[in-house]
Design a protein around this motif. Structure first.
Motif, PDB file in Angstrom:
ATOM      1  N   GLY A  12      22.320 -14.602  -1.183  1.00 29.94           N
ATOM      2  CA  GLY A  12      23.299 -14.794  -0.344  1.00 29.94           C
ATOM      3  C   GLY A  12      22.634 -15.468   0.898  1.00 29.94           C
ATOM      4  N   GLY A  14      24.189 -16.109   4.026  1.00 31.70           N
ATOM      5  CA  GLY A  14      24.853 -16.093   5.333  1.00 31.70           C
ATOM      6  C   GLY A  14      23.933 -15.702   6.267  1.00 31.70           C
ATOM      7  N   PRO A  15      24.166 -15.204   7.572  1.00 29.26           N
ATOM      8  CA  PRO A  15      23.167 -14.872   8.525  1.00 29.26           C
ATOM      9  C   PRO A  15      22.505 -13.679   8.230  1.00 29.26           C
ATOM     10  CG  PRO A  15      25.689 -14.841   9.550  1.00 29.26           C
ATOM     11  CD  PRO A  15      25.529 -15.275   7.971  1.00 29.26           C
ATOM     12  N   ALA A  16      23.132 -12.701   7.394  1.00 28.85           N
ATOM     13  CA  ALA A  16      22.485 -11.498   6.926  1.00 28.85           C
ATOM     14  C   ALA A  16      21.085 -11.821   5.846  1.00 28.85           C
ATOM     15  CB  ALA A  16      23.359 -10.682   6.661  1.00 28.85           C
ATOM     16  N   ASP A  35      21.979 -18.944  -3.514  1.00 27.73           N
ATOM     17  CA  ASP A  35      23.306 -18.793  -3.106  1.00 27.73           C
ATOM     18  C   ASP A  35      24.298 -19.659  -4.057  1.00 27.73           C
ATOM     19  OD1 ASP A  35      24.815 -18.311   0.122  1.00 27.73           O
ATOM     20  OD2 ASP A  35      25.970 -19.382  -1.423  1.00 27.73           O
ATOM     21  N   ALA A  36      25.437 -19.181  -4.128  1.00 28.77           N
ATOM     22  CA  ALA A  36      26.652 -19.870  -5.254  1.00 28.77           C
ATOM     23  C   ALA A  36      26.916 -21.159  -4.694  1.00 28.77           C
ATOM     24  CB  ALA A  36      27.687 -18.973  -5.273  1.00 28.77           C
ATOM     25  N   MET A  37      26.939 -21.302  -3.349  1.00 29.74           N
ATOM     26  CA  MET A  37      27.359 -22.673  -2.695  1.00 29.74           C
ATOM     27  C   MET A  37      26.376 -23.858  -2.723  1.00 29.74           C
ATOM     28  SD  MET A  37      30.415 -21.572  -2.142  1.00 29.74           S
ATOM     29  CE  MET A  37      31.156 -22.893  -1.130  1.00 29.74           C
ATOM     30  N   ALA A  47      32.050 -20.450  11.848  1.00 31.80           N
ATOM     31  CA  ALA A  47      32.117 -19.425  13.482  1.00 31.80           C
ATOM     32  C   ALA A  47      31.925 -20.510  14.356  1.00 31.80           C
ATOM     33  CB  ALA A  47      31.123 -18.531  13.510  1.00 31.80           C
ATOM     34  N   ASN A  53      30.386 -17.257  18.906  1.00 33.40           N
ATOM     35  CA  ASN A  53      30.104 -16.184  19.699  1.00 33.40           C
ATOM     36  C   ASN A  53      29.064 -15.219  19.014  1.00 33.40           C
ATOM     37  OD1 ASN A  53      32.424 -13.362  20.526  1.00 33.40           O
ATOM     38  ND2 ASN A  53      30.320 -13.813  21.238  1.00 33.40           N
ATOM     39  N   HIS A 134      23.310 -21.115  -7.231  1.00 40.21           N
ATOM     40  CA  HIS A 134      22.889 -20.249  -7.878  1.00 40.21           C
ATOM     41  C   HIS A 134      23.998 -19.017  -7.951  1.00 40.21           C
ATOM     42  CE1 HIS A 134      19.208 -22.324  -9.216  1.00 40.21           C
ATOM     43  NE2 HIS A 134      19.007 -21.492  -9.461  1.00 40.21           N
ATOM     44  N   TRP A 136      25.017 -15.318  -8.563  1.00 38.45           N
ATOM     45  CA  TRP A 136      24.542 -14.114  -9.224  1.00 38.45           C
ATOM     46  C   TRP A 136      25.563 -13.552  -9.719  1.00 38.45           C
ATOM     47  CZ3 TRP A 136      25.311  -8.720  -7.155  1.00 38.45           C
ATOM     48  CH2 TRP A 136      24.430  -8.107  -7.906  1.00 38.45           C
ATOM     49  N   GLY A 169      28.065 -11.039   1.677  1.00 39.23           N
ATOM     50  CA  GLY A 169      29.179 -10.986   2.814  1.00 39.23           C
ATOM     51  C   GLY A 169      30.615 -10.294   2.156  1.00 39.23           C
ATOM     52  N   GLY A 177      32.589 -19.300   0.557  1.00 44.02           N
ATOM     53  CA  GLY A 177      31.554 -18.798  -0.261  1.00 44.02           C
ATOM     54  C   GLY A 177      31.382 -17.299  -0.562  1.00 44.02           C
ATOM     55  N   SER A 178      31.891 -16.241   0.430  1.00 38.67           N
ATOM     56  CA  SER A 178      31.852 -15.049   0.191  1.00 38.67           C
ATOM     57  C   SER A 178      33.439 -14.570  -0.380  1.00 38.67           C
ATOM     58  CB  SER A 178      31.629 -14.561   1.466  1.00 38.67           C
ATOM     59  OG  SER A 178      32.159 -14.842   2.493  1.00 38.67           O
ATOM     60  N   GLU A 381      27.921  -8.148   5.937  1.00 36.78           N
ATOM     61  CA  GLU A 381      29.332  -7.690   5.942  1.00 36.78           C
ATOM     62  C   GLU A 381      29.669  -6.897   4.619  1.00 36.78           C
ATOM     63  OE1 GLU A 381      31.726 -10.897   7.797  1.00 36.78           O
ATOM     64  OE2 GLU A 381      33.397  -9.980   6.420  1.00 36.78           O
ATOM     65  N   LEU A 394      28.309 -10.868  14.184  1.00 37.55           N
ATOM     66  CA  LEU A 394      27.212 -11.712  13.723  1.00 37.55           C
ATOM     67  C   LEU A 394      26.085 -10.960  14.165  1.00 37.55           C
ATOM     68  CD1 LEU A 394      27.944 -15.352  14.699  1.00 37.55           C
ATOM     69  CD2 LEU A 394      27.138 -14.530  12.506  1.00 37.55           C
TER      70      LEU A 394
HETATM   71  C1  LIG Z   1      36.508 -18.395  10.993  1.00 36.88           C
HETATM   72  C2  LIG Z   1      35.488 -17.490  11.495  1.00 36.88           C
HETATM   73  C3  LIG Z   1      34.916 -17.441  12.673  1.00 36.88           C
HETATM   74  C4  LIG Z   1      34.116 -16.486  12.829  1.00 36.88           C
HETATM   75  N1  LIG Z   1      33.477 -16.468  14.203  1.00 36.88           N
HETATM   76  C5  LIG Z   1      32.544 -15.355  14.555  1.00 36.88           C
HETATM   77  C6  LIG Z   1      31.845 -15.217  15.836  1.00 36.88           C
HETATM   78  O1  LIG Z   1      32.088 -16.336  16.558  1.00 36.88           O
HETATM   79  N2  LIG Z   1      31.167 -14.189  15.921  1.00 36.88           N
HETATM   80  C7  LIG Z   1      30.857 -13.223  15.165  1.00 36.88           C
HETATM   81  O2  LIG Z   1      30.157 -12.223  15.393  1.00 36.88           O
HETATM   82  N3  LIG Z   1      31.253 -13.284  13.801  1.00 36.88           N
HETATM   83  C8  LIG Z   1      32.259 -14.284  13.309  1.00 36.88           C
HETATM   84  N4  LIG Z   1      32.729 -14.507  12.210  1.00 36.88           N
HETATM   85  C9  LIG Z   1      32.211 -13.557  11.204  1.00 36.88           C
HETATM   86  C10 LIG Z   1      30.843 -13.883  10.697  1.00 36.88           C
HETATM   87  O3  LIG Z   1      30.832 -15.440  10.339  1.00 36.88           O
HETATM   88  C11 LIG Z   1      30.614 -13.092   9.680  1.00 36.88           C
HETATM   89  O4  LIG Z   1      30.653 -11.737   9.807  1.00 36.88           O
HETATM   90  C12 LIG Z   1      28.984 -13.367   8.924  1.00 36.88           C
HETATM   91  O5  LIG Z   1      29.057 -14.670   8.570  1.00 36.88           O
HETATM   92  C13 LIG Z   1      28.868 -12.442   7.908  1.00 36.88           C
HETATM   93  O6  LIG Z   1      27.550 -12.612   7.323  1.00 36.88           O
HETATM   94  P1  LIG Z   1      27.080 -12.450   5.964  1.00 36.88           P
HETATM   95  O7  LIG Z   1      25.382 -12.837   5.934  1.00 36.88           O
HETATM   96  O8  LIG Z   1      27.275 -10.766   5.655  1.00 36.88           O
HETATM   97  O9  LIG Z   1      27.990 -12.945   4.688  1.00 36.88           O
HETATM   98  P2  LIG Z   1      28.220 -14.443   4.778  1.00 36.88           P
HETATM   99  O10 LIG Z   1      28.137 -15.509   6.113  1.00 36.88           O
HETATM  100  O11 LIG Z   1      29.665 -14.366   4.320  1.00 36.88           O
HETATM  101  O12 LIG Z   1      27.539 -15.070   3.844  1.00 36.88           O
HETATM  102  C14 LIG Z   1      27.492 -14.718   2.360  1.00 36.88           C
HETATM  103  C15 LIG Z   1      26.791 -15.486   1.372  1.00 36.88           C
HETATM  104  O13 LIG Z   1      26.727 -15.018  -0.010  1.00 36.88           O
HETATM  105  C16 LIG Z   1      26.997 -16.125  -0.971  1.00 36.88           C
HETATM  106  N5  LIG Z   1      27.612 -15.657  -2.232  1.00 36.88           N
HETATM  107  C17 LIG Z   1      28.679 -14.799  -2.312  1.00 36.88           C
HETATM  108  N6  LIG Z   1      28.726 -14.211  -3.706  1.00 36.88           N
HETATM  109  C18 LIG Z   1      27.698 -14.562  -4.136  1.00 36.88           C
HETATM  110  C19 LIG Z   1      27.212 -14.797  -5.709  1.00 36.88           C
HETATM  111  N7  LIG Z   1      27.844 -14.085  -6.377  1.00 36.88           N
HETATM  112  N8  LIG Z   1      26.211 -15.350  -5.724  1.00 36.88           N
HETATM  113  C20 LIG Z   1      25.598 -16.161  -5.087  1.00 36.88           C
HETATM  114  N9  LIG Z   1      25.949 -16.217  -3.602  1.00 36.88           N
HETATM  115  C21 LIG Z   1      26.864 -15.611  -3.179  1.00 36.88           C
HETATM  116  C22 LIG Z   1      28.049 -17.064  -0.128  1.00 36.88           C
HETATM  117  O14 LIG Z   1      27.972 -18.291  -0.506  1.00 36.88           O
HETATM  118  C23 LIG Z   1      27.690 -16.829   1.238  1.00 36.88           C
HETATM  119  O15 LIG Z   1      26.771 -18.015   1.670  1.00 36.88           O
HETATM  120  C24 LIG Z   1      33.749 -15.487  11.993  1.00 36.88           C
HETATM  121  C25 LIG Z   1      34.243 -15.355  10.688  1.00 36.88           C
HETATM  122  C26 LIG Z   1      35.157 -16.519  10.459  1.00 36.88           C
HETATM  123  C27 LIG Z   1      35.703 -16.676   9.034  1.00 36.88           C
END
Ligand SMILES: Cc1cc2nc3c(=O)[nH]c(=O)nc-3n(C[C@H](O)[C@H](O)[C@H](O)COP(=O)(O)OP(=O)(O)OC[C@H]3O[C@@H](n4cnc5c(N)ncnc54)[C@H](O)[C@@H]3O)c2cc1C
Length: 417
Positions: A12, A14-16, A35-37, A47, A53, A134, A136, A169, A177-178, A381, A394
């Protein structure tokens, strides 16, 4: 020859997951990020469309309280990587930040792409391998918990890592992606996952056709909303603004009340919110103005001239109460201060900004290690927490990535020692 450096798989991007990968690579571990994407950070980039933000500048106790029931679980993450660390992290990547008038923290250029670009560059320099496309698919049957199966354009592949961070995510905006497809994978491995539900989402109501065509898209500014209090308690008002949509309401004030509205909807099938259209005016003053003689003027003109209550505010009042209320000054004044707005449903999770529910906290230790799995950590998330918009999402995702990375490092050190 055995590998000198542990190999960590982060799933994954994303930011985490990126924060976990960055931290571990900087500490000398071999990191592969899957990552799948076709590219990472798509939701992070989305965001950026809203200015990105990143965090909030309010005092720490208020900040931590934004995580509601999960505040005590998330507070230790923020000790490791709190709002100040988020700003320092961005600055180290060459991106300055500023505090907006609402206390929210943004990059000075209000963009996500330069920050993501600099971050990925640093990770590549540190040796992080990016394995895109890729997906998962779960674990290999009869193997330990760090043997992972992926679907790739070249077919199925299986990898065996020394430690794993899973950061997939939630289920909002699945095209980024999520998609929440991981839920059955974890449930199949015996982990408890709370249902994924919309958070920071819109809610539905039944607007009249006349109101909908006239007012959809218009903001209701300087209003207050409250969930109805039970047992004679005073309503807990929140002031802000929200937008009328085709199907109901959405916007920052609605998002702050998302959890109680959602809970009420799930329990009762409807949630009647109270709407104060003039929170700056005391109820007595509103009654005094409404009850003034209005001569031959219509009530609409009267409200507009005495209270500046017109436009979408006056229109929404007519949606909330019947015409008989407009004939009774006391009832009308009371409705202006607490109009019942009946919400009948929530918009789908795919439309929501974020997701509530996810991997239950009972499944993870304080360092985010899955207690029933061997060497697997969770971040972001996909864990069962939620927060309103304002940079809290974030910040906690980044902080959880750092916490999981710290956990991986200690766990690997424990195994070697
Ligand atoms: C329109 C919008 C605006 C936003 N604006 C803000 C903001 O301004 N401030 C803020 O704090 N938050 C904001 N958020 C929320 C913030 O973007 C998310 O909380 C954050 O991105 C979550 O991070 P994450 O790393 O947990 O997951 P994600 O960012 O969702 O990343 C998860 C990753 O896992 C990958 N993945 C999923 N399933 C699989 C699999 N089976 N195999 C391989 N890869 C996989 C996905 O492709 C993705 O790249 C916003 C969200 C949206 C939708």
């Amino acid at each position: 020859m055995p590998d000198l450096f542990p190999r960590v798989a982060v799933i994954g991007g994303g930011p985490a997951g990126l924060m976990a990968a960055d931290t571990l690579a900087a500490r000398g571990m071999r990191v592969a990020l899957y990552d799948a994407m076709p590219s990472v950070g798509r939701k992070f980039l989305m965001a950026g469309r809203g200015g990105l933000n990143l965090s909030h500048s309010e005092p720490r106790p208020a900040f931590v309280a934004r995580y509601g029931e999960r505040a005590t679980r998330i507070a230790p993450w923020l000790e490791r990587f709190g709002p100040e660390a988020v700003r320092a992290w961005a600055h180290a990547l060459g991106v300055t930040t500023f505090v907006g008038s609402s206390g929210r923290v943004f990059p000075t250029d209000m963009k996500a792409a330069p920050l993501l670009r600099a971050w990925l560059h640093r990770m590549r320099e540190a040796g992080v391998e990016f394995k895109m496309r890729h997906r998962w698919l779960g674990w290999q049957d009869d193997a330990h918990d760090r043997v992972l199966r992926f679907a790739t354009p070249a077919g199925m592949t299986v990898i065996d890592a020394d430690a794993v961070v899973i950061a997939l995510g939630g289920a909002s905006w699945p095209r980024l992606g999520s998609d929440g497809a991981w839920v059955p994978l974890l449930a199949g491995r015996g982990l408890r996952v709370a249902p994924l539900l919309p958070a920071n989402c819109g809610f539905e109501t039944t607007w009249s056709e006349h109101f909908r065509t006239r007012c959809a898209g218009q903001p209701l500014k300087s209003v207050a909303l409250a969930p109805p209090a039970s047992g004679g308690a005073a309503p807990r008002w929140r002031t802000g603004e929200f937008t009328v949509t085709d199907t109901g309401i959405e916007g920052s004030l609605v998002y702050t009340l998302c959890a109680p509205i959602r809970d009420r909807l799930l329990a009762d099938g409807a949630a009647v919110m109270l709407l104060d259209l003039l929170p700056a005016l005391p109820a007595e003053r509103v009654l005094h103005e409404v009850a003034r003689p209005r001569g031959s003027r219509s009530m609409s003109t009267h409200l507009q001239s005495r209270l500046r209550l017109g436009g979408v505010k006056a229109a929404v009042l007519r949606e909330c109460v019947g015409p008989e209320v407009f004939a009774n000054p006391a009832r009308l004044a009371a409705a202006i201060k607490a109009a019942p707005l009946r919400l009948t449903g929530m918009r789908p999770v795919a439309e929501a900004i974020s997701t509530a529910g996810g991997v239950a906290f009972e499944e993870v230790a304080a360092d985010l290690r899955a207690t029933r799995l061997d060497g697997v950590f969770f971040a972001g998330e996909m864990l069962d927490w939620e927060a309103p918009t304002g940079g809290y999402l974030l910040t906690a995702c980044l902080a959880s990535g750092r916490t999981a990375a710290d956990g991986v490092q200690s766990w690997l050190a424990g195994r070697r020692g």
